[in-house]
Design a protein around this motif. Structure first.
Motif, PDB file in Angstrom:
ATOM      1  N   TYR A  16      -5.317  13.083 -12.693  1.00  0.00           N
ATOM      2  CA  TYR A  16      -4.135  13.958 -12.676  1.00  0.00           C
ATOM      3  C   TYR A  16      -4.484  15.421 -12.876  1.00  0.00           C
ATOM      4  O   TYR A  16      -3.623  16.242 -13.161  1.00  0.00           O
ATOM      5  N   ARG A  17      -5.741  15.762 -12.690  1.00  0.00           N
ATOM      6  CA  ARG A  17      -6.228  17.127 -12.923  1.00  0.00           C
ATOM      7  C   ARG A  17      -5.379  18.198 -12.239  1.00  0.00           C
ATOM      8  O   ARG A  17      -5.135  19.254 -12.800  1.00  0.00           O
ATOM      9  N   LYS A  18      -4.931  17.950 -11.046  1.00  0.00           N
ATOM     10  CA  LYS A  18      -4.190  18.971 -10.285  1.00  0.00           C
ATOM     11  C   LYS A  18      -2.678  18.804 -10.398  1.00  0.00           C
ATOM     12  O   LYS A  18      -1.924  19.467  -9.709  1.00  0.00           O
ATOM     13  N   SER A  19      -2.253  17.940 -11.301  1.00  0.00           N
ATOM     14  CA  SER A  19      -0.824  17.686 -11.465  1.00  0.00           C
ATOM     15  C   SER A  19      -0.281  18.476 -12.646  1.00  0.00           C
ATOM     16  O   SER A  19      -1.014  18.845 -13.559  1.00  0.00           O
ATOM     17  N   ASP A  24       4.449  10.965 -19.095  1.00  0.00           N
ATOM     18  CA  ASP A  24       4.195   9.718 -18.385  1.00  0.00           C
ATOM     19  C   ASP A  24       2.722   9.537 -18.018  1.00  0.00           C
ATOM     20  O   ASP A  24       2.305   8.448 -17.671  1.00  0.00           O
ATOM     21  N   TYR A  25       1.928  10.596 -18.107  1.00  0.00           N
ATOM     22  CA  TYR A  25       0.495  10.478 -17.829  1.00  0.00           C
ATOM     23  C   TYR A  25      -0.300  10.112 -19.077  1.00  0.00           C
ATOM     24  O   TYR A  25      -1.489   9.852 -19.004  1.00  0.00           O
ATOM     25  N   ASN A  31     -13.378   7.465 -20.784  1.00  0.00           N
ATOM     26  CA  ASN A  31     -14.439   8.417 -20.494  1.00  0.00           C
ATOM     27  C   ASN A  31     -13.964   9.596 -19.641  1.00  0.00           C
ATOM     28  O   ASN A  31     -14.496  10.693 -19.753  1.00  0.00           O
ATOM     29  N   ASN A  32     -12.955   9.393 -18.812  1.00  0.00           N
ATOM     30  CA  ASN A  32     -12.496  10.443 -17.896  1.00  0.00           C
ATOM     31  C   ASN A  32     -11.255  11.171 -18.437  1.00  0.00           C
ATOM     32  O   ASN A  32     -10.436  11.653 -17.677  1.00  0.00           O
TER      33      ASN A  32
END
Length: 85
Positions: A16-19, A24-25, A31-32
């Motif tokens: 979801y880096r670009k969100s 809800d996330y 690890n990520n």
């Protein structure tokens, strides 16, 4: 710091880096983890924090998962195995 009695933790996948992030996330810490909970946990422990960490997953996917207990256990195993000895 001396007033902190509870630290809330929950992970956000770097998927979801670009969100624009929403509750809800928020799910298990892996690890990520985009918001780097492990660094935050280590920082609190390194300055002598000896209180509670509260797991706060708000993801509907997590809430509706029938295997929540095992996912949560897996997350805590990950946290404990990645803390400095």
């Amino acid at each position: 710091f001396d007033k902190t009695g509870l630290v809330h933790i929950s992970g956000v996948s770097d998927y979801y880096r670009k969100s624009e992030l929403t509750d809800d996330y928020r799910t298990i810490i892996e690890n990520n983890d985009l918001i780097e909970n492990m660094k935050q946990i280590e920082k609190f422990l390194n300055i002598g924090y000896n209180e509670f960490f509260s797991f706060e997953p708000f993801s509907e996917e997590f809430i509706n998962n029938v295997d929540k207990f095992n996912l949560t256990q897996k997350m805590f195993d990950f946290i404990l195995s990645n803390l400095p000895k």
